[in-house]
Design a protein around this motif. Structure first.
Motif, PDB file in Angstrom:
ATOM      1  N   ASP A  42       1.097  -1.345   0.088  1.00 53.23           N
ATOM      2  CA  ASP A  42       0.335  -0.010   0.250  1.00 53.23           C
ATOM      3  C   ASP A  42       1.008   1.204  -0.150  1.00 53.23           C
ATOM      4  N   VAL A  43       0.566   1.856  -1.194  1.00 47.90           N
ATOM      5  CA  VAL A  43       1.447   3.148  -0.713  1.00 47.90           C
ATOM      6  C   VAL A  43       0.232   4.296  -1.200  1.00 47.90           C
ATOM      7  N   THR A  44       1.468   5.843  -1.033  1.00 46.29           N
ATOM      8  CA  THR A  44       0.881   7.547  -0.299  1.00 46.29           C
ATOM      9  C   THR A  44       1.283   7.742  -1.579  1.00 46.29           C
ATOM     10  N   ILE A  45       0.546   8.458  -2.274  1.00 49.42           N
ATOM     11  CA  ILE A  45       0.954   8.728  -3.678  1.00 49.42           C
ATOM     12  C   ILE A  45       1.336  10.227  -3.943  1.00 49.42           C
ATOM     13  N   GLY A  46       1.835  11.304  -4.643  1.00 50.46           N
ATOM     14  CA  GLY A  46       1.814  12.139  -4.730  1.00 50.46           C
ATOM     15  C   GLY A  46       1.292  12.998  -6.330  1.00 50.46           C
ATOM     16  N   ARG A  47       2.002  14.322  -6.672  1.00 56.01           N
ATOM     17  CA  ARG A  47       1.877  14.285  -7.923  1.00 56.01           C
ATOM     18  C   ARG A  47       1.576  13.421  -8.618  1.00 56.01           C
ATOM     19  N   THR A  48       1.866  14.340  -9.975  1.00 63.03           N
ATOM     20  CA  THR A  48       2.114  13.334 -11.107  1.00 63.03           C
ATOM     21  C   THR A  48       3.195  14.197 -12.155  1.00 63.03           C
ATOM     22  N   ILE A  49       4.675  13.557 -12.792  1.00 59.43           N
ATOM     23  CA  ILE A  49       5.284  14.201 -13.597  1.00 59.43           C
ATOM     24  C   ILE A  49       6.061  13.501 -15.067  1.00 59.43           C
ATOM     25  N   ASP A  50       5.633  14.250 -15.638  1.00 54.18           N
ATOM     26  CA  ASP A  50       5.787  13.640 -16.298  1.00 54.18           C
ATOM     27  C   ASP A  50       5.782  11.664 -16.844  1.00 54.18           C
ATOM     28  N   VAL A  83       6.195 -14.753  -9.765  1.00 54.05           N
ATOM     29  CA  VAL A  83       5.986 -14.122 -11.492  1.00 54.05           C
ATOM     30  C   VAL A  83       7.313 -14.642 -11.351  1.00 54.05           C
ATOM     31  N   LYS A  84       7.877 -14.256 -12.816  1.00 53.15           N
ATOM     32  CA  LYS A  84       8.687 -14.007 -13.336  1.00 53.15           C
ATOM     33  C   LYS A  84       8.788 -13.073 -14.215  1.00 53.15           C
ATOM     34  N   PRO A  85       9.326 -12.341 -13.115  1.00 50.79           N
ATOM     35  CA  PRO A  85      10.399 -10.800 -14.002  1.00 50.79           C
ATOM     36  C   PRO A  85      11.046 -10.719 -14.684  1.00 50.79           C
ATOM     37  N   ARG A  86      10.925  -9.440 -15.393  1.00 57.23           N
ATOM     38  CA  ARG A  86      11.841  -9.290 -16.818  1.00 57.23           C
ATOM     39  C   ARG A  86      11.646  -7.662 -16.376  1.00 57.23           C
ATOM     40  N   THR A  87      13.042  -7.244 -15.247  1.00 55.61           N
ATOM     41  CA  THR A  87      13.279  -5.742 -15.961  1.00 55.61           C
ATOM     42  C   THR A  87      13.623  -4.596 -17.468  1.00 55.61           C
ATOM     43  N   ILE A  88      12.346  -3.614 -17.411  1.00 56.31           N
ATOM     44  CA  ILE A  88      12.253  -2.919 -18.385  1.00 56.31           C
ATOM     45  C   ILE A  88      12.783  -1.815 -18.330  1.00 56.31           C
ATOM     46  N   ALA A  89      12.855  -1.233 -19.170  1.00 55.47           N
ATOM     47  CA  ALA A  89      13.246   0.745 -19.136  1.00 55.47           C
ATOM     48  C   ALA A  89      12.298   1.348 -20.142  1.00 55.47           C
ATOM     49  N   THR A  90      11.603   1.859 -19.477  1.00 56.01           N
ATOM     50  CA  THR A  90      10.140   2.943 -20.051  1.00 56.01           C
ATOM     51  C   THR A  90      10.608   3.942 -20.859  1.00 56.01           C
ATOM     52  N   GLU A  91       9.984   4.680 -20.963  1.00 56.14           N
ATOM     53  CA  GLU A  91       9.973   5.741 -21.954  1.00 56.14           C
ATOM     54  C   GLU A  91       9.745   6.988 -20.683  1.00 56.14           C
ATOM     55  N   SER A  92       9.114   7.006 -19.702  1.00 53.31           N
ATOM     56  CA  SER A  92       8.739   7.557 -19.086  1.00 53.31           C
ATOM     57  C   SER A  92       9.707   7.465 -18.069  1.00 53.31           C
ATOM     58  N   SER A  93      11.053   6.824 -17.859  1.00 48.62           N
ATOM     59  CA  SER A  93      11.446   6.531 -16.318  1.00 48.62           C
ATOM     60  C   SER A  93      12.457   7.127 -16.844  1.00 48.62           C
ATOM     61  N   HIS A  94      12.625   7.849 -18.487  1.00 48.77           N
ATOM     62  CA  HIS A  94      14.277   8.371 -18.451  1.00 48.77           C
ATOM     63  C   HIS A  94      13.455   9.936 -18.465  1.00 48.77           C
ATOM     64  N   SER A  95      12.168   9.758 -18.835  1.00 48.43           N
ATOM     65  CA  SER A  95      11.849  11.540 -19.342  1.00 48.43           C
ATOM     66  C   SER A  95      12.299  12.485 -18.009  1.00 48.43           C
ATOM     67  N   VAL A  96      12.194  12.025 -17.036  1.00 50.17           N
ATOM     68  CA  VAL A  96      12.587  12.981 -15.613  1.00 50.17           C
ATOM     69  C   VAL A  96      13.815  13.813 -15.335  1.00 50.17           C
ATOM     70  N   THR A  97      14.050  14.846 -16.013  1.00 50.54           N
ATOM     71  CA  THR A  97      15.554  15.374 -15.339  1.00 50.54           C
ATOM     72  C   THR A  97      15.924  15.372 -14.192  1.00 50.54           C
ATOM     73  N   PRO A  98      17.088  14.279 -13.745  1.00 44.19           N
ATOM     74  CA  PRO A  98      17.642  14.653 -12.087  1.00 44.19           C
ATOM     75  C   PRO A  98      17.340  16.468 -11.914  1.00 44.19           C
ATOM     76  N   ASN A  99      18.114  16.635 -12.389  1.00 45.50           N
ATOM     77  CA  ASN A  99      18.226  18.640 -12.108  1.00 45.50           C
ATOM     78  C   ASN A  99      17.755  19.380 -13.228  1.00 45.50           C
ATOM     79  N   PRO A 100      16.701  19.399 -13.441  1.00 46.90           N
ATOM     80  CA  PRO A 100      16.286  20.693 -14.401  1.00 46.90           C
ATOM     81  C   PRO A 100      16.415  21.640 -14.170  1.00 46.90           C
ATOM     82  N   THR A 101      16.876  22.507 -15.661  1.00 51.06           N
ATOM     83  CA  THR A 101      17.201  23.912 -15.641  1.00 51.06           C
ATOM     84  C   THR A 101      16.491  24.250 -15.394  1.00 51.06           C
ATOM     85  N   PRO A 102      16.064  25.628 -13.922  1.00 54.05           N
ATOM     86  CA  PRO A 102      14.822  26.839 -13.753  1.00 54.05           C
ATOM     87  C   PRO A 102      14.690  27.543 -15.486  1.00 54.05           C
ATOM     88  N   PRO A 103      13.154  27.477 -14.738  1.00 55.52           N
ATOM     89  CA  PRO A 103      13.372  28.479 -16.391  1.00 55.52           C
ATOM     90  C   PRO A 103      13.917  30.132 -16.245  1.00 55.52           C
TER      91      PRO A 103
END
Length: 404
Positions: free
Chosen positions: A342-350, A380-400
């Motif tokens: 069970d998780v507590t979730i916040g806002r959506t980012i990318d 289950v039989k897990p298979r590690t994947i790399a989705t596009e969304s996992s790469h869309s978040v910039t760790p240190n985004p440049t401020p406007p």
């Protein structure tokens, strides 16, 4: 000797053939069932993504409205009938440009009358000054009385006051004449003429038109109490600042027909109190409008950035499931079993959700194939994947960039 009977006529032959056929069918059926049972017993394959902590600049989105920096309701300062409308409706007008002309004739006549009164007052003062000088020269020889000298002095003082009043009357008459030309007090875009030629314009009452400035513009938006407290906590966590928690923060702005937030600005005002009825506080952003794409009244989406980066856990939004009022995800645990968290979730980012509680870095969250998990603890039989969304978040985004 009797002939041998045909095989099909031998006793029991038909029964033996039937039994053989059934044995073959049962054997084949058993083979298919074994294959199906093996397929059913194999654990389903699921795609998993490792939970990673990201240091990102969080933002909030609010609804706002575009407002002009300067907005004027243009009204006349003198009364009279409109003689001319001197601008094109909807055009840009410069400060000081004549927009309306009121009939000047009554005010010019009043100015001429004031000029005549001024000339009379000057003549009266000149005469009074001459009489006072003559009296002062004769009083030493005892040719005139002290009473006459005092009278002439008072007459001269009164004529001087009358002269000043006449000069003020001339200035007032000139001012009224200038007010018959209604000028733009600011540079901006003029609206339609609300009074046309021939109509009576009453001083300080009749609305002639409106003028709004165009560059820069303001965006007013209401920040909710929780967001305000969070930004205020960020400010207190960092070194002490003299400005408010939200003031001077950078913002991105998008219009209703735009995707994302292509425009940038800064917050330059925060109200001095929170509205207890709505639980919000009014804020204002200032941004450039060189291309005149913003006009007052437009709806705007405001994205407000925090002052520093925060470490957050992100999980693909596809992994979040709902059980009544609870949110949960499946995590591959020991023995490759799908465990419910069970998780507590916040806002959506990318396309990803901020997980406030329930997960830790390194957890393998099931993203693909969650529909194949029928109960918690299923293998289950897990298979590690790399989705596009996992790469869309910039760790240190440049401020406007800050708008000038």
């Amino acid at each position: 000797m009797h002939p041998s009977p045909p095989v099909s006529a031998l006793p029991g032959t038909r029964s033996l053939l039937t039994i053989g056929t059934l044995v073959v069918i049962l054997a084949l059926t058993g083979c298919h069932r074994g294959a199906d049972d093996n397929a059913a017993s194999a654990p389903p394959e699921v795609g998993v993504v490792k939970v990673v902590a990201h240091a990102i600049r969080l933002s909030d989105e609010f609804n706002g409205r575009i407002n002009a920096v300067d907005a004027v309701d243009l009204r006349p300062r003198v009364s009279g009938y409109l003689q001319r409308v001197s601008y094109k409706e909807g055009d840009q007008v410069a400060q000081g440009a004549v927009l309306f002309v009121i009939d000047q004739r009554p005010y010019r006549i009043a100015l001429e009358k004031a000029d005549a009164q001024l000339a009379r007052a000057r003549a009266a003062q000149s005469l009074a000054q001459t009489q006072l000088a003559r009296t002062q020269s004769l009083v030493g020889a005892h040719a005139v009385s002290q009473e006459e000298l005092d009278t002439n002095r008072a007459t001269y003082a009164q004529s001087t006051a009358d002269l000043h009043a006449a000069e003020a009357a001339v200035d007032a008459a000139k001012l009224d004449v200038s007010y018959t030309e209604v000028r733009a007090p600011i540079t901006g875009r003029a609206g339609r003429a609300l009074a046309t030629v021939g109509n009576l314009a009453s001083a300080d009452q009749t609305l002639l038109t409106t003028i709004v400035s165009q560059d820069p513009v303001y965006v007013y938006f209401d920040c909710d109490e929780q967001s305000y407290l969070r930004y205020n906590a960020q400010r207190e966590h960092d070194e002490p600042r003299k400005h408010d928690a939200i003031a001077a923060n950078q913002v991105r702005i998008g219009l209703a027909n735009e995707s994302g937030f292509p425009h940038t600005g800064t917050v330059d005002f925060l109200d001095n109190r929170l509205d207890s009825a709505t639980g919000t506080i009014r804020a204002r952003a200032r941004l450039s409008n060189a291309d005149r794409s913003f006009i007052p009244g437009l709806y705007a989406r405001v994205q407000l950035f925090g002052e520093r980066n925060e470490n957050v856990l992100l999980v693909d939004d596809r992994a979040v499931l709902t059980d009544q009022d609870k949110k949960y995800v499946y995590v591959v645990g020991p023995g490759d079993r799908a465990l419910r968290h069970d998780v507590t979730i916040g806002r959506t980012i990318d396309g990803q959700r901020i997980v406030e509680s329930g997960l830790k870095p390194g957890d393998a969250v099931v993203v693909e194939g969650v529909q194949r998990i029928f109960y918690p603890g299923a293998p289950v039989k897990p298979r590690t994947i790399a989705t596009e969304s996992s790469h869309s978040v910039t760790p240190n985004p440049t401020p406007p960039a800050t708008a000038q």
